[in-house]
Enzyme design. Structure first.
Site, short mmCIF file in Angstrom:
data_model
loop_
_atom_site.label_atom_id
_atom_site.label_comp_id
_atom_site.label_asym_id
_atom_site.label_seq_id
_atom_site.Cartn_x
_atom_site.Cartn_y
_atom_site.Cartn_z
N ASN A 8 0.78 -1.29 -0.04
CA ASN A 8 0.08 0.08 0.03
C ASN A 8 0.94 1.18 -0.07
OD1 ASN A 8 -1.44 2.31 1.13
ND2 ASN A 8 -3.11 1.04 1.77
N ASP A 10 -0.03 4.64 -0.19
CA ASP A 10 -0.75 5.65 0.05
C ASP A 10 0.11 6.77 0.92
OD1 ASP A 10 -3.22 4.72 -0.91
OD2 ASP A 10 -3.99 4.29 1.08
N HIS A 11 0.90 6.11 1.67
CA HIS A 11 1.94 6.84 2.53
C HIS A 11 2.99 7.54 1.72
CE1 HIS A 11 -0.41 6.76 5.76
NE2 HIS A 11 -0.51 5.40 5.93
N ARG A 19 3.82 18.61 1.24
CA ARG A 19 4.57 19.66 0.69
C ARG A 19 3.83 20.35 -0.40
NH1 ARG A 19 9.83 21.82 0.43
NH2 ARG A 19 9.60 21.46 2.59
N HIS A 51 -5.80 3.64 -1.89
CA HIS A 51 -7.08 3.92 -1.24
C HIS A 51 -7.34 5.34 -1.71
CE1 HIS A 51 -9.92 4.11 2.70
NE2 HIS A 51 -10.50 4.48 1.65
N ARG A 53 -9.64 7.91 -1.34
CA ARG A 53 -10.55 8.63 -0.13
C ARG A 53 -11.27 9.72 -0.57
NH1 ARG A 53 -8.79 6.36 5.43
NH2 ARG A 53 -10.72 7.27 5.98
N ARG A 57 -6.81 12.98 0.80
CA ARG A 57 -6.22 13.49 1.79
C ARG A 57 -4.74 13.06 1.44
NH1 ARG A 57 -7.27 9.93 7.38
NH2 ARG A 57 -9.38 11.03 6.87
N HIS A 58 -4.63 11.67 0.42
CA HIS A 58 -3.21 11.38 0.10
C HIS A 58 -3.31 11.09 -1.38
CE1 HIS A 58 -4.96 7.35 1.54
NE2 HIS A 58 -4.48 7.56 2.62
N GLU A 78 -8.41 0.20 -2.78
CA GLU A 78 -9.35 0.19 -1.51
C GLU A 78 -10.29 1.49 -1.86
OE1 GLU A 78 -6.99 0.69 1.88
OE2 GLU A 78 -5.71 -1.19 1.54
N THR A 108 -6.66 6.43 9.85
CA THR A 108 -6.88 5.40 8.84
C THR A 108 -7.85 4.66 9.15
OG1 THR A 108 -5.39 3.43 8.11
CG2 THR A 108 -5.49 3.85 10.62
N THR A 109 -8.14 3.64 8.17
CA THR A 109 -9.62 2.89 8.20
C THR A 109 -9.46 2.09 9.65
OG1 THR A 109 -8.98 2.32 5.94
CG2 THR A 109 -10.84 0.85 7.15
N GLU A 159 -10.64 -9.64 2.79
CA GLU A 159 -9.20 -9.24 3.61
C GLU A 159 -9.66 -9.16 5.05
OE1 GLU A 159 -6.98 -6.36 1.99
OE2 GLU A 159 -6.25 -5.51 3.75
N HIS A 198 -3.45 -4.68 7.44
CA HIS A 198 -3.69 -3.50 8.27
C HIS A 198 -2.79 -3.81 9.68
CE1 HIS A 198 -5.53 0.22 10.09
NE2 HIS A 198 -5.99 0.52 8.80
N GLY A 199 -2.01 -2.74 9.85
CA GLY A 199 -1.17 -2.40 11.13
C GLY A 199 -0.15 -3.60 11.20
N GLY A 221 1.30 -1.49 4.32
CA GLY A 221 1.67 -0.17 3.71
C GLY A 221 2.63 0.73 4.79
N HIS A 222 1.95 1.12 6.01
CA HIS A 222 2.72 2.20 6.58
C HIS A 222 4.24 1.58 7.17
CE1 HIS A 222 3.40 4.41 10.61
NE2 HIS A 222 2.94 5.45 9.45
N1 PXP Z 1 -5.70 -3.18 4.01
C1 PXP Z 1 -6.69 -2.25 4.05
C2 PXP Z 1 -8.00 -2.59 3.67
C3 PXP Z 1 -6.37 -1.05 4.66
O1 PXP Z 1 -7.67 0.05 4.51
C4 PXP Z 1 -5.10 -0.53 4.79
C5 PXP Z 1 -4.76 1.02 5.13
O2 PXP Z 1 -4.90 1.66 4.15
C6 PXP Z 1 -4.12 -1.33 4.83
C7 PXP Z 1 -4.41 -2.80 4.33
C8 PXP Z 1 -2.84 -0.99 5.18
O3 PXP Z 1 -2.67 -0.86 6.51
P1 PXP Z 1 -1.06 -0.41 7.05
O4 PXP Z 1 -0.80 0.91 6.37
O5 PXP Z 1 -1.39 -0.32 8.49
O6 PXP Z 1 -0.23 -1.54 6.58
#
Ligand code: PXP
Length: 249
Positions: A8, A10-11, A19, A51, A53, A57-58, A78, A108-109, A159, A198-199, A221-222
């Protein structure tokens, strides 16, 4: 069947927006998402997840269009279940869509999608995505009611939300792992593809993989983008893939 990684990114967009959000006309926008996606793919990611949104935002609409043209593996979008984003998905035609709950105020979600409670509104969205041959995944908590609802709605993939597991420690974490394990077993018995995300990070991913069977794809992602600050994106992806390669299935 081997376990694959979706990154992911997004970040990467979050960093750019920090910026350039107020200067959309700027040319030297960085970091570039298409370049980031290519690095992830070359390092072994099997899909690129983003994602779009409602508040943008990103990820921006233009990013999604550019990624669609350039992603060589699979594009996994997403999205919240809204007419605006559904129309964009049907036009963009990512290989995969993951339907997620979306609240404006959240960082975040947060929880999983209430597939059971929202089945009336989800049914038509899933029907349209299935008809467009976009593979639908529902991002749900590992609860029997939600897994059965996803199956009944005709989504081929779930998921499982690993956020509660990622936030828990000790006995609470053991309990979350048991829920994920039971959810994966139930989902598999119904014929669903089981993804998780997620996480997840470099510490908890091996713990998850040691306890939960039938996983086919992790979306992370993060942790990867954070690790990339120190070691670079290719190595951050590679390190996660090395952890995943021990998975027994
Ligand atoms: N899966 C889904 C459905 C999510 O919404 C997210 C966050 O956008 C992720 C995975 C990735 O989560 P993380 O950034 O915490 O790894």
């Amino acid at each position: 069947m081997s376990l694959t990684l979706g990154v992911n990114i997004d970040h990467v967009a979050t960093l750019r927006q920090a910026r350039y959000a107020l200067t959309p006309e700027a040319h030297n926008v960085e970091p570039d998402l298409v370049a980031a996606a290519a690095v992830c793919e070359r390092a072994g990611a099997k899909s690129i997840t983003v994602h779009l949104r409602a508040d943008r935002r990103h990820l921006q609409d233009r990013d999604l269009a550019r990624l669609r043209r350039n992603v060589q593996s699979k594009l996994n979008l997403e999205m919240g279940n809204t007419p605006e984003i559904l129309a964009i998905a049907l036009e963009t035609r990512p290989e995969d869509v993951c339907l997620v709950p979306e609240n404006r105020q959240e960082i975040t979600t947060e929880g999983g999608l209430d597939a059971h409670g929202q089945r009336a509104t989800l049914a038509e969205t899933i029907r349209q995505l299935n008809a467009a041959q976009i593979r639908v995944s529902l991002f749900i908590d590992p609860l029997e009611e939600q897994i059965r609802a996803a199956h009944a709605l005709g989504a081929p993939v779930v998921e499982l939300h690993t956020g509660a597991f990622a936030n828990a420690q000790g006995e609470a974490q053991v309990a979350e792992l048991a829920r994920l394990r039971e959810g994966a077993i139930l989902g598999r018995s119904l014929g669903l593809q089981i993804n998780a995300g997620h996480g997840l990070n470099y510490q908890n991913t091996p713990v998850l993989l040691g306890a939960v069977p039938h996983l086919q794809e992790l979306n992370t992602g993060h942790a990867i983008v954070s690790r990339a600050v120190f070691v670079g994106l290719a190595r951050a992806v590679d390190e996660m893939l090395k952890l995943m390669s021990a998975y027994q299935g």
